[in-house]
Design a protein around this motif. Structure first.
Motif, mmCIF file in Angstrom:
data_model
loop_
_atom_site.group_PDB
_atom_site.id
_atom_site.type_symbol
_atom_site.label_atom_id
_atom_site.label_comp_id
_atom_site.label_asym_id
_atom_site.label_seq_id
_atom_site.Cartn_x
_atom_site.Cartn_y
_atom_site.Cartn_z
ATOM 1 N N LEU A 203 5.223 9.792 -0.351
ATOM 2 C CA LEU A 203 5.487 9.541 1.069
ATOM 3 C C LEU A 203 6.172 8.182 1.279
ATOM 4 O O LEU A 203 7.378 8.099 1.186
ATOM 5 C CB LEU A 203 4.189 9.640 1.879
ATOM 6 C CG LEU A 203 3.513 11.029 1.868
ATOM 7 C CD1 LEU A 203 2.212 10.998 2.660
ATOM 8 C CD2 LEU A 203 4.432 12.111 2.414
ATOM 9 N N TYR A 204 5.397 7.113 1.473
ATOM 10 C CA TYR A 204 6.031 5.845 1.873
ATOM 11 C C TYR A 204 5.115 4.657 1.564
ATOM 12 O O TYR A 204 3.923 4.822 1.305
ATOM 13 C CB TYR A 204 6.342 5.857 3.381
ATOM 14 C CG TYR A 204 5.185 6.302 4.236
ATOM 15 C CD1 TYR A 204 4.168 5.434 4.614
ATOM 16 C CD2 TYR A 204 5.085 7.634 4.648
ATOM 17 C CE1 TYR A 204 3.098 5.856 5.384
ATOM 18 C CE2 TYR A 204 4.007 8.069 5.421
ATOM 19 C CZ TYR A 204 3.026 7.168 5.778
ATOM 20 O OH TYR A 204 1.956 7.595 6.530
ATOM 21 N N PHE A 205 5.720 3.474 1.613
ATOM 22 C CA PHE A 205 4.939 2.235 1.603
ATOM 23 C C PHE A 205 4.598 1.928 3.058
ATOM 24 O O PHE A 205 5.465 1.964 3.925
ATOM 25 C CB PHE A 205 5.748 1.069 1.028
ATOM 26 C CG PHE A 205 6.026 1.208 -0.438
ATOM 27 C CD1 PHE A 205 5.016 1.064 -1.372
ATOM 28 C CD2 PHE A 205 7.303 1.485 -0.893
ATOM 29 C CE1 PHE A 205 5.268 1.193 -2.724
ATOM 30 C CE2 PHE A 205 7.565 1.617 -2.245
ATOM 31 C CZ PHE A 205 6.545 1.477 -3.167
ATOM 32 N N GLN A 206 3.355 1.630 3.299
ATOM 33 C CA GLN A 206 2.926 1.377 4.672
ATOM 34 C C GLN A 206 3.467 0.039 5.164
ATOM 35 O O GLN A 206 3.510 -0.928 4.419
ATOM 36 C CB GLN A 206 1.400 1.359 4.734
ATOM 37 C CG GLN A 206 0.841 1.120 6.119
ATOM 38 C CD GLN A 206 -0.658 1.348 6.151
ATOM 39 O OE1 GLN A 206 -1.134 2.470 6.082
ATOM 40 N NE2 GLN A 206 -1.400 0.258 6.239
ATOM 41 N N VAL A 207 3.874 0.033 6.422
ATOM 42 C CA VAL A 207 4.239 -1.235 7.056
ATOM 43 C C VAL A 207 2.999 -1.736 7.799
ATOM 44 O O VAL A 207 2.414 -1.010 8.593
ATOM 45 C CB VAL A 207 5.431 -1.049 8.018
ATOM 46 C CG1 VAL A 207 5.628 -2.286 8.881
ATOM 47 C CG2 VAL A 207 6.702 -0.752 7.225
ATOM 48 N N ASP A 208 2.586 -2.962 7.490
ATOM 49 C CA ASP A 208 1.420 -3.547 8.156
ATOM 50 C C ASP A 208 1.904 -4.286 9.399
ATOM 51 O O ASP A 208 2.809 -5.116 9.302
ATOM 52 C CB ASP A 208 0.699 -4.531 7.228
ATOM 53 C CG ASP A 208 0.316 -3.865 5.915
ATOM 54 O OD1 ASP A 208 -0.186 -2.730 5.963
ATOM 55 O OD2 ASP A 208 0.548 -4.470 4.855
ATOM 56 N N ARG B 10 0.835 -1.207 0.000
ATOM 57 C CA ARG B 10 0.000 0.000 0.000
ATOM 58 C C ARG B 10 0.861 1.244 0.000
ATOM 59 O O ARG B 10 1.703 1.442 0.859
ATOM 60 C CB ARG B 10 -0.922 -0.007 1.216
ATOM 61 C CG ARG B 10 -1.945 1.120 1.191
ATOM 62 C CD ARG B 10 -2.990 0.938 2.274
ATOM 63 N NE ARG B 10 -3.831 -0.221 2.052
ATOM 64 C CZ ARG B 10 -4.870 -0.250 1.207
ATOM 65 N NH1 ARG B 10 -5.185 0.816 0.498
ATOM 66 N NH2 ARG B 10 -5.583 -1.350 1.052
ATOM 67 N N ARG B 11 0.611 2.084 -1.017
ATOM 68 C CA ARG B 11 1.389 3.318 -1.162
ATOM 69 C C ARG B 11 0.603 4.465 -0.551
ATOM 70 O O ARG B 11 -0.553 4.675 -0.886
ATOM 71 C CB ARG B 11 1.650 3.587 -2.647
ATOM 72 C CG ARG B 11 2.397 2.449 -3.316
ATOM 73 C CD ARG B 11 1.946 2.206 -4.733
ATOM 74 N NE ARG B 11 0.609 1.623 -4.814
ATOM 75 C CZ ARG B 11 -0.168 1.713 -5.876
ATOM 76 N NH1 ARG B 11 0.233 2.342 -6.945
ATOM 77 N NH2 ARG B 11 -1.369 1.163 -5.871
ATOM 78 N N ILE B 12 1.258 5.183 0.337
ATOM 79 C CA ILE B 12 0.610 6.318 0.992
ATOM 80 C C ILE B 12 1.206 7.594 0.399
ATOM 81 O O ILE B 12 2.436 7.726 0.300
ATOM 82 C CB ILE B 12 0.862 6.299 2.516
ATOM 83 C CG1 ILE B 12 0.466 4.948 3.113
ATOM 84 C CG2 ILE B 12 0.134 7.454 3.190
ATOM 85 C CD1 ILE B 12 -1.009 4.663 3.165
ATOM 86 N N PHE B 13 0.355 8.492 -0.014
ATOM 87 C CA PHE B 13 0.844 9.739 -0.611
ATOM 88 C C PHE B 13 -0.155 10.857 -0.396
ATOM 89 O O PHE B 13 -1.288 10.618 0.044
ATOM 90 C CB PHE B 13 1.118 9.555 -2.114
ATOM 91 C CG PHE B 13 -0.025 8.964 -2.866
ATOM 92 C CD1 PHE B 13 -1.067 9.764 -3.317
ATOM 93 C CD2 PHE B 13 -0.084 7.600 -3.124
ATOM 94 C CE1 PHE B 13 -2.145 9.220 -4.004
ATOM 95 C CE2 PHE B 13 -1.156 7.042 -3.806
ATOM 96 C CZ PHE B 13 -2.185 7.858 -4.257
ATOM 97 N N SER C 74 -3.115 3.617 -1.600
ATOM 98 C CA SER C 74 -3.598 2.793 -2.714
ATOM 99 C C SER C 74 -2.976 1.408 -2.593
ATOM 100 O O SER C 74 -1.748 1.280 -2.519
ATOM 101 C CB SER C 74 -3.217 3.473 -4.035
ATOM 102 O OG SER C 74 -3.703 2.719 -5.115
ATOM 103 N N GLY C 75 -3.826 0.390 -2.548
ATOM 104 C CA GLY C 75 -3.346 -0.990 -2.420
ATOM 105 C C GLY C 75 -2.701 -1.469 -3.705
ATOM 106 O O GLY C 75 -2.730 -0.781 -4.723
#
Lengths: 306, 521
Positions: B489-494, B273-276, B424-425
């Protein structure tokens, strides 16, 4: 008596109609209600218009409202947008869990509040009075979510005695019931104390004592019965609160009731389901208040004559 | 006054202590061969072609199979029911699948080419195919599903597309006779698939139970019972795990990781998941200037946010594409507020009174930044931190934190604030990732458009050669970085909480798959 009840019944109908009008209006506060039915990313204007016609959103709002009331009177509260099944079915499935929790909370509240109120009133300005009223103050001012989490941490996580969440046997019911009943218990205890103190100072109580009645008889038969009249009104309102106000408790304890369904419906913007829950809860509230009014006439005959 | 101490006090004390003396309560741990998984919400439906939520997808992953699947390393492989598949070279629109023989659904029906065709026909039925299936139908653009013989199935698309197998990994195949003859409300609560598990009980909003499917021909799952429980409150989920009454829980806040690790295990896994921050092209006119968008990227210290707000639970990126298709040469914008200031000066927004930038007409650079609360890891806190950085370069920022239910519809309807935080997944396919920015995409929420990007896109969607696709995707990522439609921003860490007794590895695509998990002591 009949006139009194008839007047109350008419007032109840007006309240229910008012609630339905408000709940119906909410649908339009969100903008064009058709956008609740369709993902605007994938729908054409033509499809949106077709839906508008199909669900009657193209009609004037008063016409829609009258049709809504007509359907509701026939038990048709429409379909849930999210679940795709009748709202009524969804609520009915979850109502037993809500009633179970509300009754358990209510019983706990009564079992705590009435003895605590009596002790505080009969032993005024002693440690028992101070302790019970301070506990009541704490119970009244403590947020429900905080109390729920505290109970979970102590009794479930630290001591391991009770489950954290879910519905099952009696052990699942204890913590949520205490959480949901705490506020009612606290408020009722304070009310019982103050009304009982007032009643115990009345002439007829002095007369009863002068006639040699025992203290237990004086307090329970002559004092408590009269002191409970305003308390009954309060309890009626509180039971309605327990039914509709268990939203937070049901969420914390994963209790599968109508309150949690309401939270899910709000999160999913399932406005028709929110409307149905609001109307049903209002209806329950009104019915309980009607019953309280009837009970009132039994407890205090003067009400019948008013 | 004669006190009536004893009876009243007994009643009072007994009510108060009653909860404390109830013996036992619920068992502290699930049964030895059961695994309890906690998710935030319950499934609404388990109809294979009507589901739309991640919790539903997790459940159905155990009941249904598809023509393709992702392995634990996110590599696309043939599904358990498929021997092999290929794209017919003479006509790129035909995908042919050879099915394994003797596969049966849990109700005994045969899984053959006719059953697969029936599943696609059902999913493409506009009265049925909803939610995720509707999304898959849009992307697959299927012209026909064809059963060539008992074990040969062909899927014919309207246009050649190399990413068809990726989307097929989520196209569930159910028992044909059952789904044709059973009323919809009934199939919505009782799924029949060919997967390793079958559903044996479902009490809505309470629990769903799955047990191994006796007709399954693949490797036998080790866990004899999976219990899926919806627990909406995140704190209660973690308490269930700490108490030992659950084995897997999702969305663990990073600050609770040390607490969980004292009793159980917490896993952080970089997800797809990309967070922006989306930059709208229909909002403030200044945002149509590339220099302003680049300045916004230089203004924010994303590394500091990852460290201090997310407690290092994020992987910085300058691209919106996941590995393995991510261009390694695309580096994130450097945190450089001096450069940000220069770019804003060049764009005509000079520092004015009160440290607010103004244009030649003296109008302040007033921009709205919106963020959700509770949808992504520390989303509100991240938005607030970004807002603070943007204020430092002279933006008159209007910060709005909005509940998710109210937050997302304006974004989908393209009437959000000027800037908005969104995630966005991913299904770990480069084309799918980058399609978020294609001008006709429903996910292009900011209405960004770049002609150079579009011409590369047109090349990409018809190209089947992997090396060439990689080259095109790399070029597209260069364009995206340069034109800055986002603040990257970043890729989310789950973060998952897992019980000590469960041997299980989370997947980067946020799916919970327990088919290969085992239970220890």
């Amino acid at each position: 008596m009949t006139q009194y009840l008839l007047r109350r019944l008419i007032q109840a109908v007006i309240v229910v109609l008012g609630v339905t009008a408000l709940a119906f209006g909410v649908l339009f506060l969100t903008g064009d209600p058709v956008y609740l039915l369709v993902d605007p990313r994938g729908a054409t204007q033509e499809q949106i218009q077709q839906l508008r016609v199909r669900f009657g959103f193209d009609q004037p709002v008063p016409v829609q409202y009258v049709r809504y009331i007509g359907n509701a009177l026939r038990g048709d509260f429409g379909l849930s947008l999210h679940h795709g099944v009748p709202n009524w079915d969804l609520i009915v499935q979850r109502l037993p869990a809500t009633l179970e929790l509300a009754f358990a909370g209510f019983v706990i509240a009564l079992a705590v509040a009435i003895p605590a109120g009596i002790v505080a009133a009969t032993r005024r300005n002693t440690w028992a009075d101070y302790a019970s009223m301070n506990a009541a103050l704490l119970g009244q001012s403590m947020p429900v979510f905080w109390l729920g989490i505290l109970l979970i941490l102590v009794f479930s996580v630290s001591l391991g005695w009770l489950p954290v969440s879910g519905r099952g046997g009696i052990e699942h019911l204890i913590l949520p019931a205490i959480t949901v009943g705490a506020f009612t218990a606290a408020r009722t205890a304070r009310m019982v104390r103050s009304t009982l103190l007032e009643v115990l100072g009345q002439d007829y109580v002095r007369t009863a004592r002068a006639k040699g009645a025992g203290e237990r008889r004086v307090v329970l038969r002559h004092g408590l019965r009269n002191a409970l009249i305003p308390v009954v009104t309060l309890l009626g309102i509180d039971f309605g609160y327990l039914l509709g106000g268990a939203v937070i408790t049901e969420t914390i304890f994963a209790w599968p009731g109508a309150g949690r369904l309401a939270v899910q419906a709000i999160t999913n913007k399932d406005i028709p389901l929110v409307q149905s829950i609001v109307i049903l809860m209002a209806l329950l509230f009104v019915v309980i208040n009607l019953l309280v009014d009837v009970l009132y006439t039994l407890l205090d005959p003067r009400v019948r004559l008013a | 006054m004669k006190p009536f101490r004893l009876p009243v006090m007994i009643a009072l004390v007994s009510v108060l202590v009653a909860p404390l003396i109830v013996p036992g309560g619920a068992p502290a741990a699930p049964a030895a061969d059961s695994v309890v998984v906690l998710q935030g919400v319950d499934a609404v439906t388990v109809d294979p072609h009507m589901s739309s939520s991640l919790p539903e997808a997790n459940m159905m992953l155990h009941v249904f199979e598809a023509l393709t699947m992702y392995d634990d390393n996110m590599r696309l492989v043939p599904g358990n029911i498929v021997e092999s598949y290929r794209n017919l070279a003479n006509d790129r629109t035909v995908w042919e699948f050879k099915l394994k023989p003797n596969i049966r659904f849990s109700n005994g029906e045969a899984l053959d080419a006719a059953a697969v065709k029936a599943a696609f026909d059902r999913g493409m039925n506009p009265q049925i195919g909803r939610g995720n299936t509707s999304y898959l139908n849009n992307n697959l653009s299927i012209r026909e599903a064809r059963a060539v013989d008992a074990l040969t199935f062909q899927l014919i698309t309207r246009v050649p597309s190399p990413v068809v197998p990726n989307f097929l990994a989520e196209y569930n195949i159910g028992a044909p006779k059952y789904y044709a003859e059973t009323p919809l409300p009934q199939v919505a609560v009782r799924p029949i698939g060919s997967g390793p598990y079958r559903m044996t009980e479902w009490r809505k909003d309470e629990q769903m139970v799955m047990e191994p499917n006796p007709t399954y021909t693949g490797p036998r799952p080790s866990i004899r019972r999976i219990v899926w429980r919806p627990v909406p409150d995140g704190f209660s989920r973690i308490n269930e795990l700490l108490r030992g009454s659950a084995d897997v829980t999702v969305n663990v806040p990073p600050d609770l990781v040390p607490t969980i690790n004292r009793v159980q295990k917490a896993f952080g896994l970089q997800g797809g998941r990309r967070i922006f921050i989306g930059i709208t092209q229909y909002g403030h006119p200044a945002l149509r200037d590339r220099r302003v968008r680049q300045a916004l990227n230089h203004a924010v210290d994303v590394d500091a946010i990852i460290t201090s707000v997310l407690l290092k639970n994020g992987a910085r990126t300058g691209s919106n594409v996941n590995p393995p298709w991510q261009n390694p040469n695309v580096k994130p914008y450097a945190f450089d507020q001096r450069r940000a200031g220069q770019l804003l000066d060049e764009a005509g927004w000079r520092m004015g009174p009160n440290n607010i930038r103004v244009n030649a007409q003296g109008q302040p650079l007033r921009i709205t930044l919106q963020g959700p609360r509770g949808r992504y890891l520390k989303d509100a806190e991240v938005t607030q931190a970004i807002g603070q950085y943007l204020r430092q370069v002279g933006i008159d920022l209007n910060l709005q934190i909005i509940d998710w239910a109210q937050y997302v519809p304006p974004i989908l309807q393209k009437r959000a604030g000027d800037l908005y935080l969104i995630g966005s997944g991913s299904n770990f396919e480069g084309q799918a990732d980058i399609s978020d920015l294609q001008m006709n995409s429903s996910s292009n929420y900011g209405n960004w458009r770049n002609d150079q990007f579009e011409s590369e896109w047109n090349r990409l969607i018809g190209e089947f050669d992997a090396a060439k696709r990689r080259e095109i995707l790399y070029r597209m990522q260069d364009i995206v970085k340069e034109d800055a439609p986002y603040i990257f921003l970043y890729f989310q860490v789950d973060i998952y909480g897992v019980s000590q007794r469960l041997n299980w590895k989370p997947l980067p695509n946020e799916r919970i798959r327990l088919t290969q998990a085992t239970l220890g002591q």
